[in-house]
Design a protein around this motif. Structure first.
Motif, mmCIF file in Angstrom:
data_model
loop_
_atom_site.group_PDB
_atom_site.id
_atom_site.type_symbol
_atom_site.label_atom_id
_atom_site.label_comp_id
_atom_site.label_asym_id
_atom_site.label_seq_id
_atom_site.Cartn_x
_atom_site.Cartn_y
_atom_site.Cartn_z
ATOM 1 N N ASP A 165 1.261 6.976 0.337
ATOM 2 C CA ASP A 165 0.298 5.892 0.542
ATOM 3 C C ASP A 165 -0.655 5.840 -0.652
ATOM 4 O O ASP A 165 -1.160 6.880 -1.091
ATOM 5 N N SER A 166 -0.894 4.647 -1.142
ATOM 6 C CA SER A 166 -1.716 4.519 -2.348
ATOM 7 C C SER A 166 -3.158 4.954 -2.122
ATOM 8 O O SER A 166 -3.844 5.359 -3.070
ATOM 9 N N GLY A 178 0.787 -1.233 0.000
ATOM 10 C CA GLY A 178 0.000 0.000 0.000
ATOM 11 C C GLY A 178 0.818 1.282 0.000
ATOM 12 O O GLY A 178 0.252 2.376 0.106
ATOM 13 N N VAL A 179 2.142 1.167 -0.127
ATOM 14 C CA VAL A 179 3.004 2.351 -0.115
ATOM 15 C C VAL A 179 3.865 2.362 -1.385
ATOM 16 O O VAL A 179 4.476 1.348 -1.733
ATOM 17 N N TYR A 180 3.914 3.497 -2.043
ATOM 18 C CA TYR A 180 4.793 3.641 -3.197
ATOM 19 C C TYR A 180 6.222 3.855 -2.708
ATOM 20 O O TYR A 180 6.492 4.754 -1.901
ATOM 21 N N GLU A 236 4.647 3.959 -11.311
ATOM 22 C CA GLU A 236 4.354 2.553 -11.616
ATOM 23 C C GLU A 236 3.845 1.818 -10.381
ATOM 24 O O GLU A 236 4.268 2.108 -9.261
ATOM 25 N N LYS A 237 2.988 0.856 -10.610
ATOM 26 C CA LYS A 237 2.447 0.051 -9.510
ATOM 27 C C LYS A 237 3.148 -1.310 -9.458
ATOM 28 O O LYS A 237 3.692 -1.769 -10.425
#
Length: 199
Positions: free
Chosen positions: A149-150, A52-54, A198-199
């Motif tokens: 945080d996403s 849940g965190v980039y 990017e994910k």
């Protein structure tokens, strides 16, 4: 230039003083092309989503001028700041900045061991290196930097990352700051570069 009869021409001492003053001024205010300036060049940048965190990884090529190396070797710590903006892409209006953060790494020299120390000022983790080259590689290598945080982003919208690296003049010792602000060799920054989130 002609001198009036009532005026005395400048003495040899005065001429010598004026010449020395001009020479000092020319050396002090040399243009940046006359010496190798400090440079920051952003290479690869990668983001990934973890729990849940980039997180961000980047490699930045760091080149220091002779002037900044002399200051470093004389005990002046240098701070590199990596500025990061998360931006929402919009079609009909200006893109919207969603978040801004920075990562700060400090390069210094240990007075006793004479080793170069790279310290992450966000986490206070530090590593020492025997050579300046190794230390500069470490200074420009950032890994697992938490960005955002996403849940703060809308999945239906598009976002990108803007990034630049710069030398933090404000972090220098106060007697050195006025010189650094005047000297282009110190006021160095990479261009802003844009990267997909990017994910």
């Amino acid at each position: 230039m002609r001198w009036c009869k009532n005026e005395k021409p400048p003495s040899r001492w005065a001429k010598h003083f004026i010449f020395k003053a001009l020479a000092v001024a020319l050396v002090y205010f040399l243009p940046s092309w006359a010496s190798i300036a400090s440079e920051f060049e952003v290479g690869s940048v990668r983001t990934r989503l973890v729990d849940g965190v980039y997180l961000l990884d980047t490699d930045i090529a760091v080149t220091l001028s002779e002037e900044t190396i002399d200051a470093l070797d004389n005990g002046v710590p240098l701070t590199m700041v990596v500025d990061m903006d998360i931006v929402q892409r919009r079609n009909l209006v200006w893109d919207k900045q969603v978040a801004r953060l920075s990562a700060r790494n400090e390069l210094s020299i240990h007075a006793l061991s004479q080793k170069y120390v790279v310290r992450n000022l966000n986490s206070d983790a530090a590593t020492s290196y025997k050579s300046l080259g190794e230390a500069l590689l470490a200074l420009g290598s950032l890994e697992n930097i938490p960005v955002l945080d996403s849940h703060l982003l809308d999945d239906s919208k598009k976002y990108y990352l803007k990034l630049r690296a710069r030398l933090d003049i404000a972090a220098l010792p106060s007697p050195l700051r006025p010189i650094a602000y005047l000297r282009s060799l110190w006021r160095r920054s990479s261009n802003w570069s844009t990267w997909p989130l990017e994910k």
